[in-house]
Design a protein around this motif. Structure first.
Motif, PDB file in Angstrom:
ATOM      1  N   THR A  52       0.817  -1.215   0.000  1.00 33.98           N
ATOM      2  CA  THR A  52       0.000   0.000   0.000  1.00 33.98           C
ATOM      3  C   THR A  52       0.849   1.263   0.000  1.00 33.98           C
ATOM      4  OG1 THR A  52      -0.177  -0.059   2.421  1.00 33.98           O
ATOM      5  CG2 THR A  52      -1.978  -1.057   1.162  1.00 33.98           C
ATOM      6  N   SER A  53       0.267   2.318  -0.569  1.00 35.29           N
ATOM      7  CA  SER A  53       0.880   3.639  -0.566  1.00 35.29           C
ATOM      8  C   SER A  53      -0.003   4.592   0.228  1.00 35.29           C
ATOM      9  CB  SER A  53       1.024   4.166  -2.000  1.00 35.29           C
ATOM     10  OG  SER A  53       1.814   3.289  -2.779  1.00 35.29           O
ATOM     11  N   TYR A  54       0.602   5.608   0.805  1.00 35.48           N
ATOM     12  CA  TYR A  54      -0.159   6.626   1.525  1.00 35.48           C
ATOM     13  C   TYR A  54      -1.071   7.347   0.535  1.00 35.48           C
ATOM     14  CZ  TYR A  54      -1.140  10.622   4.581  1.00 35.48           C
ATOM     15  OH  TYR A  54      -1.762  11.579   5.354  1.00 35.48           O
ATOM     16  N   ALA A  55      -2.368   7.331   0.804  1.00 34.31           N
ATOM     17  CA  ALA A  55      -3.366   7.845  -0.146  1.00 34.31           C
ATOM     18  C   ALA A  55      -3.676   9.312   0.149  1.00 34.31           C
ATOM     19  CB  ALA A  55      -4.633   6.993  -0.087  1.00 34.31           C
ATOM     20  N   SER A 130      -9.810   4.931  -6.813  1.00 37.26           N
ATOM     21  CA  SER A 130      -8.777   4.859  -5.777  1.00 37.26           C
ATOM     22  C   SER A 130      -8.548   3.403  -5.384  1.00 37.26           C
ATOM     23  CB  SER A 130      -9.201   5.654  -4.538  1.00 37.26           C
ATOM     24  OG  SER A 130      -9.385   7.019  -4.841  1.00 37.26           O
ATOM     25  N   ALA A 131      -7.317   3.068  -5.099  1.00 38.99           N
ATOM     26  CA  ALA A 131      -7.006   1.711  -4.646  1.00 38.99           C
ATOM     27  C   ALA A 131      -7.638   1.488  -3.270  1.00 38.99           C
ATOM     28  CB  ALA A 131      -5.501   1.493  -4.582  1.00 38.99           C
ATOM     29  N   VAL A 132      -8.565   0.534  -3.201  1.00 40.92           N
ATOM     30  CA  VAL A 132      -9.346   0.314  -1.981  1.00 40.92           C
ATOM     31  C   VAL A 132      -8.449   0.037  -0.774  1.00 40.92           C
ATOM     32  CG1 VAL A 132     -10.898  -1.336  -0.858  1.00 40.92           C
ATOM     33  CG2 VAL A 132     -11.462  -0.451  -3.119  1.00 40.92           C
ATOM     34  N   VAL A 133      -7.500  -0.869  -0.924  1.00 41.68           N
ATOM     35  CA  VAL A 133      -6.691  -1.267   0.231  1.00 41.68           C
ATOM     36  C   VAL A 133      -5.830  -0.109   0.711  1.00 41.68           C
ATOM     37  CG1 VAL A 133      -4.997  -2.906   1.118  1.00 41.68           C
ATOM     38  CG2 VAL A 133      -6.726  -3.685  -0.511  1.00 41.68           C
ATOM     39  N   SER A 134      -5.193   0.604  -0.213  1.00 40.35           N
ATOM     40  CA  SER A 134      -4.381   1.763   0.196  1.00 40.35           C
ATOM     41  C   SER A 134      -5.228   2.824   0.886  1.00 40.35           C
ATOM     42  CB  SER A 134      -3.673   2.366  -1.018  1.00 40.35           C
ATOM     43  OG  SER A 134      -2.580   1.566  -1.425  1.00 40.35           O
ATOM     44  N   ALA A 135      -6.434   3.069   0.343  1.00 39.00           N
ATOM     45  CA  ALA A 135      -7.301   4.095   0.926  1.00 39.00           C
ATOM     46  C   ALA A 135      -7.709   3.745   2.348  1.00 39.00           C
ATOM     47  CB  ALA A 135      -8.544   4.278   0.047  1.00 39.00           C
ATOM     48  N   ILE A 136      -8.172   2.540   2.550  1.00 35.93           N
ATOM     49  CA  ILE A 136      -8.696   2.177   3.870  1.00 35.93           C
ATOM     50  C   ILE A 136      -7.573   2.021   4.888  1.00 35.93           C
ATOM     51  CG2 ILE A 136      -8.754  -0.360   3.731  1.00 35.93           C
ATOM     52  CD1 ILE A 136     -11.738   1.816   4.753  1.00 35.93           C
ATOM     53  N   VAL A 137      -6.415   1.568   4.437  1.00 33.89           N
ATOM     54  CA  VAL A 137      -5.263   1.464   5.329  1.00 33.89           C
ATOM     55  C   VAL A 137      -4.773   2.859   5.722  1.00 33.89           C
ATOM     56  CG1 VAL A 137      -2.825   0.782   5.409  1.00 33.89           C
ATOM     57  CG2 VAL A 137      -4.547  -0.847   4.619  1.00 33.89           C
ATOM     58  N   THR A 138      -4.760   3.782   4.774  1.00 35.42           N
ATOM     59  CA  THR A 138      -4.361   5.158   5.075  1.00 35.42           C
ATOM     60  C   THR A 138      -5.291   5.791   6.104  1.00 35.42           C
ATOM     61  OG1 THR A 138      -3.367   5.481   2.893  1.00 35.42           O
ATOM     62  CG2 THR A 138      -4.021   7.462   4.088  1.00 35.42           C
ATOM     63  N   ILE A 165     -11.184  -9.351  -3.480  1.00 37.84           N
ATOM     64  CA  ILE A 165     -10.540  -8.176  -4.064  1.00 37.84           C
ATOM     65  C   ILE A 165      -9.036  -8.426  -4.117  1.00 37.84           C
ATOM     66  CG2 ILE A 165     -12.296  -6.557  -3.241  1.00 37.84           C
ATOM     67  CD1 ILE A 165     -10.315  -5.649  -1.068  1.00 37.84           C
ATOM     68  N   THR A 166      -8.298  -7.516  -4.761  1.00 36.49           N
ATOM     69  CA  THR A 166      -6.840  -7.557  -4.766  1.00 36.49           C
ATOM     70  C   THR A 166      -6.317  -6.209  -4.279  1.00 36.49           C
ATOM     71  OG1 THR A 166      -6.484  -6.641  -6.989  1.00 36.49           O
ATOM     72  CG2 THR A 166      -6.976  -9.011  -6.832  1.00 36.49           C
ATOM     73  N   ALA A 167      -5.018  -6.097  -4.164  1.00 37.23           N
ATOM     74  CA  ALA A 167      -4.417  -4.829  -3.761  1.00 37.23           C
ATOM     75  C   ALA A 167      -4.657  -3.742  -4.798  1.00 37.23           C
ATOM     76  CB  ALA A 167      -2.923  -5.009  -3.526  1.00 37.23           C
ATOM     77  N   GLN A 168      -4.986  -4.145  -6.032  1.00 35.77           N
ATOM     78  CA  GLN A 168      -5.204  -3.178  -7.110  1.00 35.77           C
ATOM     79  C   GLN A 168      -6.668  -2.800  -7.310  1.00 35.77           C
ATOM     80  OE1 GLN A 168      -3.097  -6.077  -7.714  1.00 35.77           O
ATOM     81  NE2 GLN A 168      -1.506  -4.694  -6.945  1.00 35.77           N
ATOM     82  N   THR A 169      -7.582  -3.460  -6.617  1.00 34.24           N
ATOM     83  CA  THR A 169      -9.012  -3.177  -6.787  1.00 34.24           C
ATOM     84  C   THR A 169      -9.310  -1.709  -6.523  1.00 34.24           C
ATOM     85  OG1 THR A 169      -9.672  -5.431  -6.207  1.00 34.24           O
ATOM     86  CG2 THR A 169     -11.327  -3.709  -5.938  1.00 34.24           C
ATOM     87  N   LYS A 170     -10.081  -1.113  -7.435  1.00 36.99           N
ATOM     88  CA  LYS A 170     -10.404   0.304  -7.321  1.00 36.99           C
ATOM     89  C   LYS A 170     -11.785   0.513  -6.702  1.00 36.99           C
ATOM     90  CE  LYS A 170      -6.778   2.212  -9.364  1.00 36.99           C
ATOM     91  NZ  LYS A 170      -5.951   1.025  -9.660  1.00 36.99           N
ATOM     92  N   GLY A 171     -11.893   1.559  -5.901  1.00 37.78           N
ATOM     93  CA  GLY A 171     -13.159   1.923  -5.282  1.00 37.78           C
ATOM     94  C   GLY A 171     -13.146   3.405  -4.967  1.00 37.78           C
ATOM     95  N   ALA A 172     -13.983   3.817  -4.029  1.00 36.99           N
ATOM     96  CA  ALA A 172     -14.095   5.231  -3.676  1.00 36.99           C
ATOM     97  C   ALA A 172     -12.917   5.669  -2.803  1.00 36.99           C
ATOM     98  CB  ALA A 172     -15.412   5.484  -2.960  1.00 36.99           C
ATOM     99  N   LYS A 173     -12.817   6.963  -2.600  1.00 34.95           N
ATOM    100  CA  LYS A 173     -11.659   7.511  -1.885  1.00 34.95           C
ATOM    101  C   LYS A 173     -11.597   7.087  -0.421  1.00 34.95           C
ATOM    102  CE  LYS A 173     -10.708  11.528  -4.800  1.00 34.95           C
ATOM    103  NZ  LYS A 173     -11.711  11.250  -5.846  1.00 34.95           N
TER     104      LYS A 173
END
Length: 260
Positions: A52-55, A130-138, A165-173
């Motif tokens: 994940t990256s900081y969103a 937005s990348a779902v996993v990065s967003a929710i982790v951020t 889902i995967t780490a690349q799955t896109k969703g809302a911010k």
């Protein structure tokens, strides 16, 4: 901001420290990975966490949710309520058997499910970039609402483990995913494989709508009861979204779609 350290007591482990900038994110992830593993997240989920990256866009959006402060009338105009109702009626007529089966199973009228679908993603027209996993982790790392988002971050990682889902799955911010924008923890808990393909896919309409019906039913929806403000099922709509104007808009549009 460094990794959280054990207090040295048996079984006593400090929680990963939150932060308000990107500076401590990588250190926080390392600490949170240990928490996630203790919570049952497997190798795929942990790999997704590590990637994940900081969103930054998510944090900006979280600080700037102006629309929920509008009047009901302005909010409905802004969100295109008349268009949602008109398109919603057509969708209900075109796929009447599908919506009837959902109401029979969950007790939730078609208008409610369709209004949510229309409000959340324009009937699947835009499900987020937005990348779902990065967003929710951020959001879990961010200090503002860390406790609220933590179970959803764990949910997202477990959804990766399950293949939903995967780490690349896109969703809302804010990390919501699919046709009706489930937060990952809710997706994990209330998701249903409605089309019988062995996978819960929130980007599949049947799975998403059945999961939405299941969420509302499990939150206390009473079949046959009203859902306008002051009626029994309005309290359940409030469980879907915390914003008052959103709740009222859904109830009003749903009644119009259902012809009430």
């Amino acid at each position: 901001m460094g990794l959280c350290l054990s207090l040295g007591l048996a079984g006593a482990v400090a929680a990963a420290p939150c932060g308000n900038t990107a500076d401590g994110f990588s250190g926080w992830k390392a600490a949170f990975a240990k928490e996630a593993a203790r919570e049952g997240v497997g190798k795929r989920g942990l790999a997704a966490l590590a990637s994940t990256s900081y969103a930054s866009r998510t944090i900006a959006a979280d600080r700037n949710q102006k629309s929920f402060r509008y009047s009901l009338d302005k909010f409905m105009k802004l969100r295109g309520a008349d268009t949602i109702v008109a398109q919603g009626r057509k969708r209900k007529a075109r796929n009447a058997a599908f919506y009837a089966s959902l109401e029979q199973r969950f007790g939730v009228p078609a208008g409610v499910l369709i209004a949510i679908h229309g409000m959340e993603t324009g009937f699947g027209g835009f499900m987020g970039d937005s990348a779902v996993v990065s967003a929710i982790v951020t959001l879990t790392y961010d200090c503002r609402r860390s406790d609220f988002f933590r179970p959803h971050a764990l949910g997202a990682l477990k959804l990766v483990d399950s293949g939903a889902i995967t780490a690349q799955t896109k969703g809302a911010k804010h990390g919501e995913l699919g046709h009706t924008q489930f937060l990952p923890g809710n997706a994990l808990k209330y998701g249903i494989d409605a089309n019988g393909d062995g996978r819960i896919d929130f980007y599949n309409l049947a799975d998403a709508m059945a999961s939405t019906g299941n969420f509302l039913r499990q939150k206390g929806w009473t079949p046959g009861k009203g859902y306008q403000e002051g009626q029994p099922n309005f309290a359940v709509i409030q469980r879907w979204n915390a914003a008052g104007v959103y709740q009222k808009a859904i109830a009003i549009m749903a009644a119009r779609i259902d012809g009430g």
